[in-house]
Motif scaffolding. Sequence first.
Motif, PDB file in Angstrom:
ATOM      1  N   PRO A 169     -25.520   6.197 -68.518  1.00 27.63           N
ATOM      2  CA  PRO A 169     -25.787   4.991 -67.727  1.00 27.63           C
ATOM      3  C   PRO A 169     -24.575   4.362 -67.060  1.00 27.63           C
ATOM      4  O   PRO A 169     -24.714   3.380 -66.334  1.00 27.63           O
ATOM      5  N   GLY A 170     -23.384   4.914 -67.297  1.00 22.96           N
ATOM      6  CA  GLY A 170     -22.173   4.237 -66.872  1.00 22.96           C
ATOM      7  C   GLY A 170     -21.747   3.256 -67.949  1.00 22.96           C
ATOM      8  O   GLY A 170     -22.341   3.197 -69.033  1.00 22.96           O
ATOM      9  N   THR A 171     -20.715   2.495 -67.687  1.00 25.29           N
ATOM     10  CA  THR A 171     -20.268   1.480 -68.645  1.00 25.29           C
ATOM     11  C   THR A 171     -21.009   0.188 -68.342  1.00 25.29           C
ATOM     12  O   THR A 171     -20.740  -0.472 -67.337  1.00 25.29           O
ATOM     13  N   VAL A 172     -21.957  -0.135 -69.193  1.00 27.65           N
ATOM     14  CA  VAL A 172     -22.848  -1.265 -68.958  1.00 27.65           C
ATOM     15  C   VAL A 172     -22.336  -2.476 -69.743  1.00 27.65           C
ATOM     16  O   VAL A 172     -21.911  -2.355 -70.892  1.00 27.65           O
ATOM     17  N   ALA A 173     -22.397  -3.629 -69.107  1.00 24.96           N
ATOM     18  CA  ALA A 173     -21.907  -4.860 -69.735  1.00 24.96           C
ATOM     19  C   ALA A 173     -22.907  -5.363 -70.766  1.00 24.96           C
ATOM     20  O   ALA A 173     -23.770  -6.190 -70.477  1.00 24.96           O
ATOM     21  N   THR A 174     -22.816  -4.837 -71.981  1.00 29.41           N
ATOM     22  CA  THR A 174     -23.665  -5.265 -73.088  1.00 29.41           C
ATOM     23  C   THR A 174     -22.786  -5.470 -74.320  1.00 29.41           C
ATOM     24  O   THR A 174     -21.603  -5.128 -74.328  1.00 29.41           O
ATOM     25  N   LYS A 175     -23.373  -5.990 -75.390  1.00 25.44           N
ATOM     26  CA  LYS A 175     -22.641  -6.139 -76.649  1.00 25.44           C
ATOM     27  C   LYS A 175     -22.181  -4.790 -77.172  1.00 25.44           C
ATOM     28  O   LYS A 175     -21.191  -4.683 -77.891  1.00 25.44           O
ATOM     29  N   THR A 177     -20.795  -2.411 -75.568  1.00 26.90           N
ATOM     30  CA  THR A 177     -19.556  -1.913 -74.970  1.00 26.90           C
ATOM     31  C   THR A 177     -18.459  -2.955 -74.826  1.00 26.90           C
ATOM     32  O   THR A 177     -17.342  -2.605 -74.430  1.00 26.90           O
ATOM     33  N   GLU A 178     -18.736  -4.219 -75.117  1.00 23.83           N
ATOM     34  CA  GLU A 178     -17.790  -5.273 -74.766  1.00 23.83           C
ATOM     35  C   GLU A 178     -16.401  -5.100 -75.390  1.00 23.83           C
ATOM     36  O   GLU A 178     -15.390  -5.483 -74.787  1.00 23.83           O
ATOM     37  N   LYS A 179     -16.322  -4.493 -76.566  1.00 24.72           N
ATOM     38  CA  LYS A 179     -15.024  -4.297 -77.213  1.00 24.72           C
ATOM     39  C   LYS A 179     -14.257  -3.107 -76.659  1.00 24.72           C
ATOM     40  O   LYS A 179     -13.049  -2.975 -76.892  1.00 24.72           O
ATOM     41  N   TYR A 180     -14.978  -2.215 -75.927  1.00 30.35           N
ATOM     42  CA  TYR A 180     -14.362  -0.945 -75.569  1.00 30.35           C
ATOM     43  C   TYR A 180     -14.340  -0.661 -74.072  1.00 30.35           C
ATOM     44  O   TYR A 180     -13.913   0.407 -73.646  1.00 30.35           O
ATOM     45  N   ALA A 181     -14.795  -1.618 -73.271  1.00 31.60           N
ATOM     46  CA  ALA A 181     -14.843  -1.379 -71.826  1.00 31.60           C
ATOM     47  C   ALA A 181     -13.453  -1.169 -71.246  1.00 31.60           C
ATOM     48  O   ALA A 181     -13.249  -0.333 -70.349  1.00 31.60           O
ATOM     49  N   GLY A 182     -12.474  -1.923 -71.746  1.00 30.22           N
ATOM     50  CA  GLY A 182     -11.109  -1.759 -71.276  1.00 30.22           C
ATOM     51  C   GLY A 182     -11.013  -1.920 -69.769  1.00 30.22           C
ATOM     52  O   GLY A 182     -11.476  -2.891 -69.183  1.00 30.22           O
ATOM     53  N   ARG A 183     -10.416  -0.917 -69.122  1.00 33.31           N
ATOM     54  CA  ARG A 183     -10.242  -0.965 -67.671  1.00 33.31           C
ATOM     55  C   ARG A 183     -11.421  -0.364 -66.914  1.00 33.31           C
ATOM     56  O   ARG A 183     -11.426  -0.311 -65.689  1.00 33.31           O
ATOM     57  N   HIS A 184     -12.418   0.109 -67.655  1.00 35.65           N
ATOM     58  CA  HIS A 184     -13.579   0.702 -66.992  1.00 35.65           C
ATOM     59  C   HIS A 184     -14.390  -0.364 -66.267  1.00 35.65           C
ATOM     60  O   HIS A 184     -14.612  -1.460 -66.791  1.00 35.65           O
ATOM     61  N   LYS A 185     -14.805  -0.034 -65.073  1.00 41.84           N
ATOM     62  CA  LYS A 185     -15.680  -0.939 -64.339  1.00 41.84           C
ATOM     63  C   LYS A 185     -17.027  -1.000 -65.042  1.00 41.84           C
ATOM     64  O   LYS A 185     -17.609   0.028 -65.382  1.00 41.84           O
ATOM     65  N   THR A 186     -17.515  -2.195 -65.268  1.00 42.22           N
ATOM     66  CA  THR A 186     -18.821  -2.350 -65.909  1.00 42.22           C
ATOM     67  C   THR A 186     -19.847  -2.842 -64.897  1.00 42.22           C
ATOM     68  O   THR A 186     -19.505  -3.431 -63.872  1.00 42.22           O
ATOM     69  N   GLY A 210     -31.296  18.984 -68.126  1.00 39.97           N
ATOM     70  CA  GLY A 210     -29.966  18.675 -67.638  1.00 39.97           C
ATOM     71  C   GLY A 210     -29.404  17.366 -68.161  1.00 39.97           C
ATOM     72  O   GLY A 210     -30.058  16.622 -68.894  1.00 39.97           O
ATOM     73  N   PHE A 211     -28.167  17.100 -67.755  1.00 37.23           N
ATOM     74  CA  PHE A 211     -27.414  15.922 -68.175  1.00 37.23           C
ATOM     75  C   PHE A 211     -26.880  15.278 -66.903  1.00 37.23           C
ATOM     76  O   PHE A 211     -26.088  15.892 -66.174  1.00 37.23           O
ATOM     77  N   PHE A 212     -27.325  14.048 -66.603  1.00 41.67           N
ATOM     78  CA  PHE A 212     -27.013  13.413 -65.335  1.00 41.67           C
ATOM     79  C   PHE A 212     -26.471  12.005 -65.547  1.00 41.67           C
ATOM     80  O   PHE A 212     -26.830  11.322 -66.504  1.00 41.67           O
ATOM     81  N   ASP A 213     -25.631  11.563 -64.605  1.00 46.25           N
ATOM     82  CA  ASP A 213     -25.115  10.205 -64.700  1.00 46.25           C
ATOM     83  C   ASP A 213     -25.974   9.245 -63.890  1.00 46.25           C
ATOM     84  O   ASP A 213     -26.987   9.629 -63.304  1.00 46.25           O
ATOM     85  N   TRP A 214     -25.561   7.997 -63.869  1.00 48.80           N
ATOM     86  CA  TRP A 214     -26.326   6.923 -63.246  1.00 48.80           C
ATOM     87  C   TRP A 214     -26.509   7.114 -61.738  1.00 48.80           C
ATOM     88  O   TRP A 214     -27.398   6.510 -61.133  1.00 48.80           O
ATOM     89  N   ALA A 215     -25.675   7.967 -61.128  1.00 47.30           N
ATOM     90  CA  ALA A 215     -25.785   8.224 -59.693  1.00 47.30           C
ATOM     91  C   ALA A 215     -26.545   9.515 -59.408  1.00 47.30           C
ATOM     92  O   ALA A 215     -26.666   9.921 -58.258  1.00 47.30           O
TER      93      ALA A 215
END
Length: 221
Positions: A169-175, A177-186, A210-215
């Motif tokens: 799903p990408g780096t999603v702004a949720t609880k 990932t909040e501790k580990y997002a770092g410099r990743h765009k959320t 298959g294995f696909f990303d959010w795009a």
Amino acid sequence: MERALIIGDSGGIGSAVKAALVAQGVTVVGLSRSVDGLDVTSETSVAACLGALQGPFDLIFVATGALEIDGHEPEKTIKALEPEALLAQFKLNTVGPAMVLKHALRLLPTDGRAVIAVLSARVGSIGDNGLGGWYSYRTAKAAVNQIVHSTAIEVGRSHKEAIIVSLHPGTVATKFTEKYAGRHKTVPADEAAQNLLCVISELGTDQSGGFFDWAGKEVPW
């Protein structure tokens, strides 16, 4: 799409996907631990909760999972790897979705297009791993990708229009990932949900397994 089942609909991504589908006029059934007592690490619980449902569903979306379990943070070094942390990750992030797949297949239509989407993570890609670390989580996600791929092959023999995939799903702004997002765009959960539903709507049967990303781009194994 007329009916969808969301496993883990109380979480950040699961609830956002549910809201987006409801806004589209889709009838959505949601299951979660907090509301329905669904424990995906227990086959008895999975069998009971899914056994009470009547299909078919056009979409089954598996949004359960966790990055940090029982205080075990992602490992920066193999020296920090503990058996309990590795087993906990496997139980929730691999065994859980596997049991859902096992007991949800009867809820698919016997003919016509249907999708089972399991949330995975790019860090579960072996080919894309250039940083190392995060041993337990990476390994559990790599394992669930194998479960999804194998299930897609099997189901494809009896359900010609079924599509079963892993999604990042990408780096999603949720609880989550909040501790580990770092410099990743959320991205906000509602935006991530729209992205994932767009990918799901465009999948073809040749992409099952298959294995696909959010795009919609394929992620290497």
